[in-house]
Design an enzyme around this catalytic site. Structure first.
Site, mmCIF file in Angstrom:
data_model
loop_
_atom_site.group_PDB
_atom_site.id
_atom_site.type_symbol
_atom_site.label_atom_id
_atom_site.label_comp_id
_atom_site.label_asym_id
_atom_site.label_seq_id
_atom_site.Cartn_x
_atom_site.Cartn_y
_atom_site.Cartn_z
ATOM 1 N N HIS A 156 46.776 39.731 41.152
ATOM 2 C CA HIS A 156 46.720 40.730 40.096
ATOM 3 C C HIS A 156 47.968 41.601 40.247
ATOM 4 C CE1 HIS A 156 42.448 40.065 41.223
ATOM 5 N NE2 HIS A 156 42.192 40.190 39.951
ATOM 6 N N ASP A 167 47.821 43.888 43.135
ATOM 7 C CA ASP A 167 47.828 43.326 44.494
ATOM 8 C C ASP A 167 49.252 43.372 45.066
ATOM 9 O OD1 ASP A 167 45.165 42.615 44.107
ATOM 10 O OD2 ASP A 167 45.713 40.626 43.354
ATOM 11 N N MET A 211 49.178 30.799 39.148
ATOM 12 C CA MET A 211 48.320 31.639 38.302
ATOM 13 C C MET A 211 48.546 33.102 38.622
ATOM 14 S SD MET A 211 45.298 33.626 38.337
ATOM 15 C CE MET A 211 43.971 33.108 39.439
ATOM 16 N N GLU A 268 37.556 34.079 32.596
ATOM 17 C CA GLU A 268 36.651 33.923 33.732
ATOM 18 C C GLU A 268 35.338 34.646 33.470
ATOM 19 O OE1 GLU A 268 38.384 34.748 37.528
ATOM 20 O OE2 GLU A 268 36.458 35.272 38.416
ATOM 21 N N LYS A 300 31.458 36.082 34.082
ATOM 22 C CA LYS A 300 30.624 36.634 35.153
ATOM 23 C C LYS A 300 29.483 37.386 34.487
ATOM 24 C CE LYS A 300 30.845 39.263 39.481
ATOM 25 N NZ LYS A 300 31.545 40.274 40.297
ATOM 26 N N GLU A 335 33.953 30.439 38.178
ATOM 27 C CA GLU A 335 33.835 30.701 39.613
ATOM 28 C C GLU A 335 32.446 30.277 40.074
ATOM 29 O OE1 GLU A 335 35.404 34.373 41.209
ATOM 30 O OE2 GLU A 335 33.683 34.568 42.535
ATOM 31 N N HIS A 395 29.850 33.036 40.394
ATOM 32 C CA HIS A 395 29.510 33.757 39.174
ATOM 33 C C HIS A 395 28.424 33.022 38.401
ATOM 34 C CE1 HIS A 395 33.595 36.114 39.007
ATOM 35 N NE2 HIS A 395 32.904 36.349 40.098
ATOM 36 N N ASP A 411 37.712 28.678 40.340
ATOM 37 C CA ASP A 411 37.587 29.573 41.492
ATOM 38 C C ASP A 411 36.483 29.055 42.404
ATOM 39 O OD1 ASP A 411 39.577 31.253 40.648
ATOM 40 O OD2 ASP A 411 38.268 32.936 40.158
ATOM 41 N N ASP A 449 27.594 39.820 44.179
ATOM 42 C CA ASP A 449 28.657 38.815 44.245
ATOM 43 C C ASP A 449 29.126 38.662 45.692
ATOM 44 O OD1 ASP A 449 30.747 37.147 43.563
ATOM 45 O OD2 ASP A 449 31.992 38.723 42.690
ATOM 46 N N ASP A 465 30.967 36.080 47.294
ATOM 47 C CA ASP A 465 32.312 35.553 47.569
ATOM 48 C C ASP A 465 32.416 34.955 48.964
ATOM 49 O OD1 ASP A 465 33.508 36.071 45.087
ATOM 50 O OD2 ASP A 465 34.075 38.100 45.624
ATOM 51 N N ASP A 472 38.624 31.877 45.580
ATOM 52 C CA ASP A 472 38.438 33.295 45.250
ATOM 53 C C ASP A 472 37.221 33.769 46.036
ATOM 54 O OD1 ASP A 472 38.344 35.812 44.285
ATOM 55 O OD2 ASP A 472 38.148 35.266 42.178
#
Lengths: 395, 395, 395, 395
Positions: free
Chosen positions: B54, B57, B88, B181, B183, B217, B220, B245, B255, B257, B293
């Site tokens: 992002h 980031d 990406m 994406e 969610k 993802e 998700h 993802d 979530d 992850d 991810d």
């Protein structure tokens, strides 16, 4: 009290709803079958507008032609006597063991051919009875293990089937619109087209996608703990809310098919507000039948069955009253303004504004004071509380 | 052991994954920030193919141009040194409080304009770094109460934003493909486009829908307890799996992850089998990056962070080995034949067969022996057990 | 391959599992009934240790005494011929419509009295056949609406029933231990004692609580998305794991009753590790029957039924092998030490240390360096990955 | 309108509720901290009875003694000025990274010792401020992988800690009652004592179990899609409802902490009916504080914060009015009789009746006409609809 249903309210019921004999995975039936003719008369007495059915609700599987004709004739007579409409018809592709791996997407091609024929035959009847909508609930189209089902091939076959049937309806002049009904699971471990979204996406690939929409059911979307009002909003936004199944559900568990409003009551309120008032949109968003697809609880006798049918309609009308009062309340209107609800309908770009113009607008970025804007409250809690108080009849 | 990753495996990681400082809703960070340059080098050492990010980031919110350029320059140098790709890029439209009601669909129009500008600026960088895919995760596009959000207007704005940005990419010659994406919730109570299905349906309405696909993802979709392999199959079937993802999740809860495979391991196996072998389809179904991810657990220190990154890749490769063995196993092939898995790829109508011909085929209906066909077993349990045994490395 | 079951493995099956005719909420049976005598022989051939049943699995509801005796006699003969044990028996208080509002907690007192008598009669048979455990699954003890059930009164009646039946077993010298089986819902909207926890709590209030434990089922706890291994650990910790039902489930949805391991495979691994190795504890934690309470998929024929029975046992044994290897792996042992897994077994207070001594220990608080301790990683990810690799047979 | 709160209503709020700065897993704070002194005054103005806190809500982590004393002094002054009570206090064992693997059950023994000391210090303050209840929410006591946590050892340590602290309270004459707060997950993947049931079961094993009860939270039980009213009923039945946390939640997803009634409104109605009227039981079931443990939405500013605090109380009082009307309605009373709701309070055995007498009662079994009894309807749907109409203010 104005909460008395009339045919103008467009309430409809499936024969299989009040007629459910209350057999469940762990128990035998607690009620006797009801003659469809009796159902038609009782629903008419209660103020319903119409009745819907699967082929086998009316005509037992395996009936010969004479018997079939007789069932239809008696049913038509009851419709004529009561004035009840048949706005929607659908096919049972799930009860007989032959459909244990699905109808349109069974791994066995002979089953798929049989399923198509079964649908065509019942579409003939639907057209004959004046139905406008033909529903497809593919409850057996799915799998319990990813090893055994080629999902992409299954979607090919699903599309092949719907394309062919759409052509059939067109060629025969039936004028039917198709409505696909999503469900995530039960009776299959995972059902294809599990949500309103997956069904809408699939429909966009069909040859006659213009005549195919969705038939969302409250409880089916809530079995995935998804927001039903959001799903209906998206279906409306895509012009695809062709029919709707109203009932109640308590989140992710088996398919409860409770009376409408007896699950998530706040969501039921916002749903009625959306259908009747367009939510914040200001105009009715849906004109079709308000179809109850529910099951009277297994603990109930016949009196309880008819009481539950009435309860669906009465709860809907009470919520409609409260939604009207909510929209008419000046405090609500002021709170909506404070929350900028209407501002979302204003395009983000100005009239005729290009992205180049946006790039050139320093106020949009270079001099935008993110911290200042971030500090403003949206007042959503106020709106939420006003809605709750209207639901409670406290304003 | 062959389960050692190389760039040919196309494994990629977000800067925000290994770089997560492990701040959660109830706890402060347990780890220090990691310099993106360090991340690039470590990922390269571990055998990764690329890195994603992002805007924030890489470039802290509010950086001036000099500082921004410096961050980019150092990052590019690290990419050059390591050969890591940036396939990406995506935008952070969720951390700063200004986005508390969303970016593209905030009730506040000035926020929407700001969001579009923020995306455009980062698309410039994405193109500069050679990215092929631009991801849109609208984590703040949603609501906590249906009273406060006009969902149809929100979808209008969402579409307006994506249409404009697509045009921008085209006009600038960026060649980016967009990947939406989905969610269902978190951080908003309900997020718009909650599943792969809803996102695919929305995409079908876009002006440049050909250049927009999905970035599903694992966790998700599993937060709604939906079958991820089915979702990916539908996305592939619609030609829309533009990115993916990979991670792990234990069903409907926050979530998580987790590391890929550390949630539903059987589903992870079937997913790898689908991506690598096309499932029963026989050909690789996806050529793009295998993007992780995930978040290293909050209990871990920096060593644990890099170990978890390696674990993602190793688990993927082990599952790939098992999937290859599964497809090569003659017993599996025999079981698939017995289960008629391949027969589903055969059209239901014969070549050139019309529905009239189907109606005329008495074997399809009039003389079809439903009970006899129903009595045949599909043998799906056998296939499922063979898969489990291959996952266990027991065949 | 050592994964071949023998009676020493203590695998047992309910008559109702392989015997399920595959009638579901939307479909008619796909399989014929199986004679219990056939089941006994087939299970023995497959290597099972024992068989279990509800009264009505063996003796159809309403059978007269002669017929009842005959059913029992044939069954006993089959047991004698095969050596199969009957370690557990239970009562059907859910199929007949009379139980539509429950057995022990029906609002109708005559139903409650009838239910107690039905149980007593079947306890006589259980004792006669040498059963050690009597299971109580109160699947109909619950409600669909909070308006209709006084839950506190219901718990009084539940306790009254179990207290009386415990006394009966004691007085008759039956030596039975009772095992309560929790489930959150289905067939009732909400079932009393929905989880292992609620059941354990209830049991603590019983007159003869020492002879009452739990019979947890994998899928039932997972229907609430709870960690089954945690639940079993707590039941063991309270000395209450009297019996266990093994199967598979894909999270919160209808009760799937999949083959063991065909749902959450990682959790199945950790469960077997706990039962066989005591997890990190080092000693077998459970000595009783490994009872499969599953349903062969509805798509399967009789061959598929017996294949699925074998699959349950084989998967268990494969996981047992992997769990043994996991515990024996020096890298795992080193990782456990690094993660301080064993340190949790060390009391927090020193031997004989009082809280006054703890208060006086400045190293515990005043000079404790929270930030320094916080910076240490626990290495849990490493352990998790080692487990996954052992499950995959990759070490 | 009588729905205006007064201290007699016993409404309490945590400092951390209105004081939440709205930092979430994906976003930075949207609100500034609120001085606890301000909170005390505002809550008093709104009609609250009391305020509760974690040590760190009042005294920042790492404060020295002087600073600590000052915080306490200012807080006490505000309490004195407003008359607000502090009926409950609790400990923060979750924010600082040192607790990343838990407090009482961390694998690291030094952390466990530190946690006990932290609690003792805050218990001193709780007693000083006159609190009656001390809450234990073990949000970090849990795991993400079964490989890393010996759950039985963890429960040993949990018990060791609570036993020691109970002894400390007794010895010091603090007169505190302990209330354990269950939660299934978040922030840990799986938290120990995940439901009211598991907590009650655990409590039954404690040395001073008489002084330990539960503090159930609406949303926590609903995150497992369990019936909260059933859970509270069981806690009351076991004499263990020592405290309660009221809020709202939309089923299994992240912990939403919505305003009370803004999630499942029907369940909120039945909960208030149970607390205030004892449900069908006829007498108030709970006398303690009505404690709101919620979070003002992240979209709100400070005005929205205080509006949301008021909304909790107002919704509770509105539901209390409706519950009173429900119980007073003669139609409801008649429907309850028809549904035999009260008959469940009648013991199944007659006064002094032994099981031998039951065995001798042919009417109970031998001549019991199961089919006839089964045919009677329970009328539960009627009761449910009456409740819905009372909630809607429509009767």
């Amino acid at each position: 009290m104005t909460a008395t249903p009339t045919p103008a309210d467009k309430f409809t019921f499936g024969l299989w709803t009040v007629g459910w004999q209350a057999r469940d995975p762990f128990g035998d039936p607690t009620r006797a079958p009801i003659d469809p003719v009796v159902t038609v008369h009782r629903l008419a007495d209660l103020g319903a507008y119409g009745v819907t059915f699967h082929d086998e609700d009316l005509i037992p599987f395996g009936s010969d032609d004479t018997s079939r004709d007789d069932h239809i004739k008696r049913f038509r007579a009851a419709l004529d006597e009561t004035g009840l409409a048949v706005p929607m018809v659908t096919t049972n592709l799930f009860t007989h063991p032959v459909f244990k791996d699905g109808g349109f997407t069974s791994n066995d091609r002979t089953v798929r051919r049989y399923a198509l024929r079964k649908v065509m035959r019942n579409m003939d009847l639907a057209a004959e009875l004046g139905a406008q909508t033909y529903v497809f609930w593919g409850g057996r189209e799915g799998s319990e293990t990813d090893a055994a089902k080629d999902v992409r091939a299954a979607l090919d076959r699903y599309r092949e089937g719907l394309d062919m049937l759409a052509q059939y309806s067109i060629d025969r002049g039936y004028g039917l619109r198709f409505a696909v009904e999503p469900k995530p699971n039960e009776p299959r471990g995972d059902i294809l087209l599990p949500t309103v979204g997956h069904a809408l996406a699939f429909i966009s690939t069909l040859e006659h996608s213009d005549m195919v929409g969705v038939n969302p059911e409250v409880g089916h979307e809530q079995m995935s703990n998804l927001n039903f009002v959001h799903a209906i909003s998206q279906a409306l936004w895509q012009g695809k809310l062709f029919h709707i199944d109203l009932n109640g559900q308590h989140g992710p568990k088996f398919d409860q098919d409770l009376v409408f409003g007896h699950g998530d009551l706040l969501s039921a309120f916002f749903l009625v507000d959306l259908l009747e008032n367009g939510g914040p949109g200001g105009a009715p968003a849906y004109e079709g039948p308000r179809h109850f697809d529910y099951k009277p609880m297994r603990t109930e006798d016949l009196d309880g069955v008819w009481a539950s049918a009435a309860a669906n309609m009465r709860t809907y009308l009470l919520l409609k009253e409260r939604a009207a009062a909510f929209r008419a309340d000046p405090e609500v209107q002021a709170a909506m303004t404070a929350s900028k609800v209407g501002e979302l309908a204003v395009p983000t770009l100005g009239e005729g504004e290009s992205y180049e113009a946006l790039l050139a607008d320093a106020s949009a970025y270079e001099s935008f004071d993110a911290d200042a804007v971030a500090s403003r409250g949206y007042g959503f809690g106020r709106l939420d509380q006003l809605a709750v108080e209207h639901v409670l009849g406290a304003r």
